[in-house]
Design a protein around this motif. Structure first.
Motif, short mmCIF file in Angstrom:
data_model
loop_
_atom_site.label_atom_id
_atom_site.label_comp_id
_atom_site.label_asym_id
_atom_site.label_seq_id
_atom_site.Cartn_x
_atom_site.Cartn_y
_atom_site.Cartn_z
N GLY A 1 -5.14 -2.98 4.56
CA GLY A 1 -6.56 -3.08 4.25
C GLY A 1 -7.03 -2.19 3.10
N TYR A 2 -6.12 -1.57 2.37
CA TYR A 2 -6.51 -0.68 1.27
C TYR A 2 -7.42 -1.40 0.27
CZ TYR A 2 -5.96 2.79 -2.53
OH TYR A 2 -6.20 3.72 -3.51
N LEU A 3 -7.05 -2.62 -0.10
CA LEU A 3 -7.80 -3.34 -1.13
C LEU A 3 -9.06 -4.01 -0.59
CD1 LEU A 3 -4.86 -5.00 -3.11
CD2 LEU A 3 -6.19 -2.97 -3.73
N ALA A 4 -9.31 -3.88 0.72
CA ALA A 4 -10.50 -4.50 1.32
C ALA A 4 -11.75 -3.63 1.14
CB ALA A 4 -10.27 -4.74 2.81
N LYS A 5 -11.57 -2.45 0.56
CA LYS A 5 -12.72 -1.54 0.38
C LYS A 5 -13.76 -2.13 -0.55
CE LYS A 5 -10.00 1.88 -0.79
NZ LYS A 5 -9.51 3.20 -1.25
N ASP B 1 -2.39 17.51 4.69
CA ASP B 1 -3.75 17.11 4.35
C ASP B 1 -3.76 15.93 3.39
OD1 ASP B 1 -4.85 19.06 5.94
OD2 ASP B 1 -5.21 20.48 4.30
N ALA B 2 -2.83 15.93 2.42
CA ALA B 2 -2.76 14.83 1.47
C ALA B 2 -2.36 13.54 2.17
CB ALA B 2 -1.76 15.16 0.36
N LEU B 3 -1.41 13.63 3.09
CA LEU B 3 -0.99 12.45 3.85
C LEU B 3 -2.15 11.92 4.69
CD1 LEU B 3 2.61 13.38 5.03
CD2 LEU B 3 1.98 11.49 3.52
N LYS B 4 -2.89 12.81 5.29
CA LYS B 4 -4.03 12.40 6.12
C LYS B 4 -5.07 11.68 5.28
CE LYS B 4 -7.02 14.12 9.81
NZ LYS B 4 -7.40 15.27 10.64
N PHE B 5 -5.30 12.19 4.06
CA PHE B 5 -6.26 11.53 3.16
C PHE B 5 -5.77 10.13 2.79
CE2 PHE B 5 -7.36 10.39 -1.23
CZ PHE B 5 -8.74 10.24 -1.08
N LEU B 6 -4.49 10.02 2.44
CA LEU B 6 -3.94 8.71 2.09
C LEU B 6 -4.08 7.73 3.24
CD1 LEU B 6 -0.64 9.18 0.06
CD2 LEU B 6 -2.84 8.31 -0.74
N GLU B 7 -3.80 8.19 4.44
CA GLU B 7 -3.95 7.33 5.62
C GLU B 7 -5.38 6.82 5.74
OE1 GLU B 7 -2.70 9.89 8.74
OE2 GLU B 7 -0.56 9.56 8.39
N SER B 8 -6.33 7.68 5.45
CA SER B 8 -7.75 7.31 5.60
C SER B 8 -8.20 6.27 4.59
CB SER B 8 -8.63 8.56 5.46
OG SER B 8 -8.70 8.98 4.10
N GLN B 9 -7.42 6.06 3.53
CA GLN B 9 -7.77 5.07 2.51
C GLN B 9 -7.35 3.65 2.92
OE1 GLN B 9 -9.67 6.15 -0.32
NE2 GLN B 9 -9.69 7.72 1.27
N HIS B 10 -6.69 3.52 4.03
CA HIS B 10 -6.27 2.22 4.55
C HIS B 10 -7.13 1.89 5.77
CE1 HIS B 10 -2.87 3.86 2.33
NE2 HIS B 10 -2.42 2.63 2.17
N ALA B 11 -7.53 0.62 5.88
CA ALA B 11 -8.39 0.22 7.00
C ALA B 11 -7.73 0.48 8.36
CB ALA B 11 -8.75 -1.26 6.88
N GLY C 1 0.85 -1.17 0.00
CA GLY C 1 0.00 0.00 0.00
C GLY C 1 0.89 1.23 0.00
N PHE C 2 0.34 2.37 0.39
CA PHE C 2 1.17 3.57 0.48
C PHE C 2 2.08 3.46 1.70
CE2 PHE C 2 -2.20 4.92 -2.32
CZ PHE C 2 -1.52 5.70 -3.25
N ILE C 3 3.38 3.56 1.46
CA ILE C 3 4.38 3.34 2.48
C ILE C 3 5.03 4.66 2.87
CG2 ILE C 3 6.49 2.09 3.07
CD1 ILE C 3 4.02 0.29 2.56
N SER C 4 5.23 4.85 4.15
CA SER C 4 5.88 6.07 4.64
C SER C 4 7.38 6.01 4.36
CB SER C 4 5.63 6.22 6.14
OG SER C 4 6.27 7.39 6.63
N THR C 5 7.80 6.76 3.37
CA THR C 5 9.22 6.90 3.04
C THR C 5 9.54 8.38 2.99
OG1 THR C 5 8.83 6.96 0.65
CG2 THR C 5 9.14 4.78 1.65
N PRO C 6 10.81 8.76 3.06
CA PRO C 6 11.15 10.18 2.96
C PRO C 6 10.59 10.84 1.70
CG PRO C 6 13.05 8.93 3.70
CD PRO C 6 11.99 7.92 3.36
N LEU C 7 10.58 10.10 0.58
CA LEU C 7 10.07 10.65 -0.67
C LEU C 7 8.59 11.00 -0.57
CD1 LEU C 7 10.78 11.29 -3.64
CD2 LEU C 7 10.04 8.97 -4.20
N VAL C 8 7.80 10.07 -0.03
CA VAL C 8 6.36 10.29 0.11
C VAL C 8 6.08 11.38 1.12
CG1 VAL C 8 4.21 9.25 0.93
CG2 VAL C 8 5.71 7.96 -0.59
#
Length: 246
Positions: free
Chosen positions: A242-246, A197-207, A183-190
């Motif tokens: 859980g991203y793909l569990a949606k 706000d964008a990071l918060k949205f991405l977090e919300s897309q994971h269960a 899924g979306f992984i926390s790396t220095p690049l990301v």
């Protein structure tokens, strides 16, 4: 006994993020590891940090000849090749299909899909000799779409298909071939590229309402590289909170 004792592994894109975490864990579990990256300074520093069990080679995954050279140097240095993690990749531009730069499309496909094919093309003969495992880094976007990322999504879908086909070809030849879908992984690049706000949205897309960690992906790679996954081939393994569990 450590899980990868006496094994030799190759990790492309190994100077940072997921690739670095995989290299570190593989060495901890007894492997000799060759890492490749375009960032020579960072790659050399990581190799020094990891010690005599690590060799850094500057290489571009999108160039077939670089992949050939890396395999040759890995075997020359450590005597064999048992494991390959085709991890090198880029995100690419963000744009709708009708506006997507042709140059950018080619660049993303060259690194993210052709680079995996080139890697496997040269890795397979050596891994077939030694017996072992290939792990291709796909993505959750290897199974679902994502607006404005057509090149990345197409490449990662291609990686999954390539993995499945190769698994059938080499299933009786002592080589297991699987794909991981982070899924979306926390790396220095990301973390640096996105607003809060964008990071918060991405977090919300994971269960689990958070991004993943590189170390969590590395643990799955270790299982697939080890004999503990001896009946696993041709698989696509999400590690996605859980991203793909949606």
């Amino acid at each position: 006994m450590k899980q990868l004792e006496n094994k030799v592994a190759l990790v492309t894109g190994g100077a940072s993020g997921i690739g670095k975490a995989i290299a570190e864990l593989f060495i901890k579990e007894g492997a000799k590891v060759v890492i490749t990256d375009l960032n020579e300074e960072l790659g050399s520093d990581i190799a020094k940090e990891l010690g005599n069990s690590c060799l850094f080679i500057k290489a571009n995954a999108a160039i077939a000849e670089d992949n050939k050279r890396v395999v040759e140097e890995a075997v020359k240095k450590f005597g064999a090749l048992h494991i390959a993690v085709n991890n090198a990749g880029i995100g690419g531009a963000a744009a709708p299909v009708g506006e997507y730069s042709l140059e950018e499309w080619k660049k993303v496909i060259d690194v993210n899909l052709n680079g995996v094919f080139y890697g496997m093309h040269y890795q397979l003969p050596e891994i077939e000799k030694a017996g072992g495992s290939i792990i291709n880094m796909a993505s959750i976007l290897g199974s679902v779409g994502f607006a404005n990322s057509s090149a990345y999504v197409a490449a990662k879908h291609g990686v999954v298909g390539l993995t499945k086909s190769a698994a059938w070809e080499y299933g009786t030849k002592g080589v297991r071939i699987n794909a991981i879908g982070p899924g979306f992984i926390s790396t220095p690049l990301v973390d640096k590229a996105m607003s809060a706000d964008a990071l918060k949205f991405l977090e919300s897309q994971h269960a689990m309402n958070r991004l993943g960690k590189s170390e969590e992906v590395a643990e799955l790679a270790l299982w697939l590289a080890s004999d503990k996954s001896s009946f696993a081939t041709g698989g696509y393994y999400p590690v996605d909170g859980g991203y793909l569990a949606k």
